[in-house]
Design an enzyme around this catalytic site. Sequence first.
Site, mmCIF file in Angstrom:
data_model
loop_
_atom_site.group_PDB
_atom_site.id
_atom_site.type_symbol
_atom_site.label_atom_id
_atom_site.label_comp_id
_atom_site.label_asym_id
_atom_site.label_seq_id
_atom_site.Cartn_x
_atom_site.Cartn_y
_atom_site.Cartn_z
ATOM 1 N N THR A 109 0.879 -1.120 -0.104
ATOM 2 C CA THR A 109 0.136 -0.022 -0.088
ATOM 3 C C THR A 109 0.865 1.284 -0.039
ATOM 4 O O THR A 109 0.673 2.182 -0.648
ATOM 5 C CB THR A 109 -0.879 0.159 1.230
ATOM 6 O OG1 THR A 109 -1.635 -1.301 1.094
ATOM 7 C CG2 THR A 109 -1.869 1.199 1.252
ATOM 8 N N THR A 185 2.494 -4.501 4.601
ATOM 9 C CA THR A 185 2.049 -4.762 6.124
ATOM 10 C C THR A 185 1.979 -6.308 6.252
ATOM 11 O O THR A 185 2.492 -6.863 7.351
ATOM 12 C CB THR A 185 1.321 -3.973 6.649
ATOM 13 O OG1 THR A 185 0.048 -4.050 6.070
ATOM 14 C CG2 THR A 185 1.721 -2.554 6.781
ATOM 15 N N ASP A 186 1.204 -7.004 5.474
ATOM 16 C CA ASP A 186 0.671 -8.388 5.643
ATOM 17 C C ASP A 186 1.872 -9.360 6.117
ATOM 18 O O ASP A 186 1.714 -10.010 7.148
ATOM 19 C CB ASP A 186 0.000 -9.003 4.523
ATOM 20 C CG ASP A 186 -1.376 -8.161 4.204
ATOM 21 O OD1 ASP A 186 -1.743 -7.169 5.021
ATOM 22 O OD2 ASP A 186 -1.917 -8.543 3.324
ATOM 23 N N LYS A 264 2.356 -8.523 13.139
ATOM 24 C CA LYS A 264 1.214 -7.798 12.584
ATOM 25 C C LYS A 264 0.208 -8.489 13.501
ATOM 26 O O LYS A 264 -0.090 -9.689 13.177
ATOM 27 C CB LYS A 264 1.039 -7.928 10.988
ATOM 28 C CG LYS A 264 -0.190 -7.154 10.754
ATOM 29 C CD LYS A 264 -0.344 -6.903 9.332
ATOM 30 C CE LYS A 264 -1.627 -6.172 9.053
ATOM 31 N NZ LYS A 264 -1.782 -6.127 7.599
HETATM 32 N N1 ASP Z 1 -2.039 -6.352 1.321
HETATM 33 C C1 ASP Z 1 -1.093 -5.422 1.519
HETATM 34 C C2 ASP Z 1 0.276 -5.923 1.456
HETATM 35 O O1 ASP Z 1 0.574 -6.530 2.494
HETATM 36 C C3 ASP Z 1 -1.315 -4.481 2.657
HETATM 37 C C4 ASP Z 1 -0.551 -3.537 2.935
HETATM 38 O O2 ASP Z 1 0.469 -2.942 1.781
HETATM 39 O O3 ASP Z 1 -0.353 -2.900 3.984
HETATM 40 O O4 ASP Z 1 1.063 -5.887 0.456
#
Ligand code: ASP
Length: 463
Positions: A109, A185-186, A264
């Site tokens: 993101t 983040t995932d 996370k």
């Molecule tokens: N689904 C995304 C990822 O982990 C969420 C994010 O960017 O935080 O790439």
Amino acid sequence: MSDAQDAQNGYHGVSLATLRRFGVDVWSDVEIETSRGAFRGIILPRSEFDDSTHLVLKLKTGYNIGIEIRTITAIVELGKTEAHYKIPEKDFPVSPEKPSVTLLGTGGTIASRLDYRTGAVIPAFSPGELYGAVPELADICNLTTEKLFAVFSENMGPQEYITLAKAVGAEIEAGVDGIVIGHGTDTMHHTASALAFMVQTPPVPVVMVGSQRSSDRPSSDAALNLIYAMTTAATSDIAEVMVCMFGSTSDEYGLLHRGTRVRKMHSSYRSTFRTIGDIPLAAVTRAGVRPFRSDYNRRRDDREVGIHPFFEERISLLYYYPNMHPDIIDSLVDNGYKGIVIAGTGLGHVNKSIYPAIERAVSAGVAIYMTVQTLWGYVHMFVYDTGRDLMAKGVIPTENMLPEVAYIKLGWALGQTDDLDRVQEIMLTAICSEITEREPHDGYLVFQGGMPEIEEFLKKVNR
Ligand code: ASP
């Protein structure tokens, strides 16, 4: 207009033909009828991560949803929203006295949507674009960017970990003062631990950062996280692989977490990353980094760094559940898996009916390690018969290593050697706090909520 022209205009090949068929365009405020129901929202341009079979709609709630184009039966345009798609690209000011930081991009993101003021959905990544979106960055450092991948983090894996580790090594040798890695983040905690094992005792900070909310949402954490991460990379005395993300639910500070102790913990809160089984390394504000502890690897002037880019892919992480059947383990062995990390119940347990499968796996030369699904606390396999039985069958307890970290470390260890005694030695020797001697209780109590939240909670309880 061709897809290529659309892409040049910033639409990234959105299927405009579909939109025009219904007499609407990007930024139309619409009511869409689909076979799955009706939706109201604004049609967004596609980011470079999206596919062409979906249309992305921003709902009133701020959430973006993908609508499968083939399910659409009608679109009614209710109005148009003014939006600037392109952020101004300004030359990133370079001042010789500022530290130099390289931002390595992997996607997620934070890389796809960063314009927190214009409300547009954009891929901002070059220093000029980042400066246009977050001008404060120029007060912190001289920035260079390099895009390694553009993937959501579920698509990161061993090959990407290795490429990233080598890129970090090259930047260190080239003389940068700090490295920031933009990442989804995932699975940021998987990559953080892979990097912690692959890039040992770096002379400068290696800071991973992401954002939970895209920058087109008022509550986005993208800009602040980036400011905190750049501040850390440029000025921090802590030279380790760290994750830098929102600390509390308010935006007072970010927290720095060790790459091997972070996880996370919330699917949507911005304060989603927590140090598990310990206290975080430090808090970071615009004013700088405030360490909470002193036992960290310090910044050095030399350019020495050991890069250990190994990974055996045929390893698995098994989250134990009651009534697990032995064929789960048998099928891993039959498919040539070399190592299994189990996240067991309580102190490190599984049911009796999978014992024979564990025995078969161990005698086939598969390395089996035990962690706890409680996350906090240690594996203790001497307390109950179950634990003792499992150890007798060859299952090895891994102290307080987090399940995902043990999984990554096992892949890293088996990537270096097939000698299972050597693998065990690597697994049980702490390299960067993946195993610690004790877990402080205040870490458990305070940092699961963030200090302001705990104080607020206690005020309510004591009222
Ligand atoms: N689904 C995304 C990822 O982990 C969420 C994010 O960017 O935080 O790439």
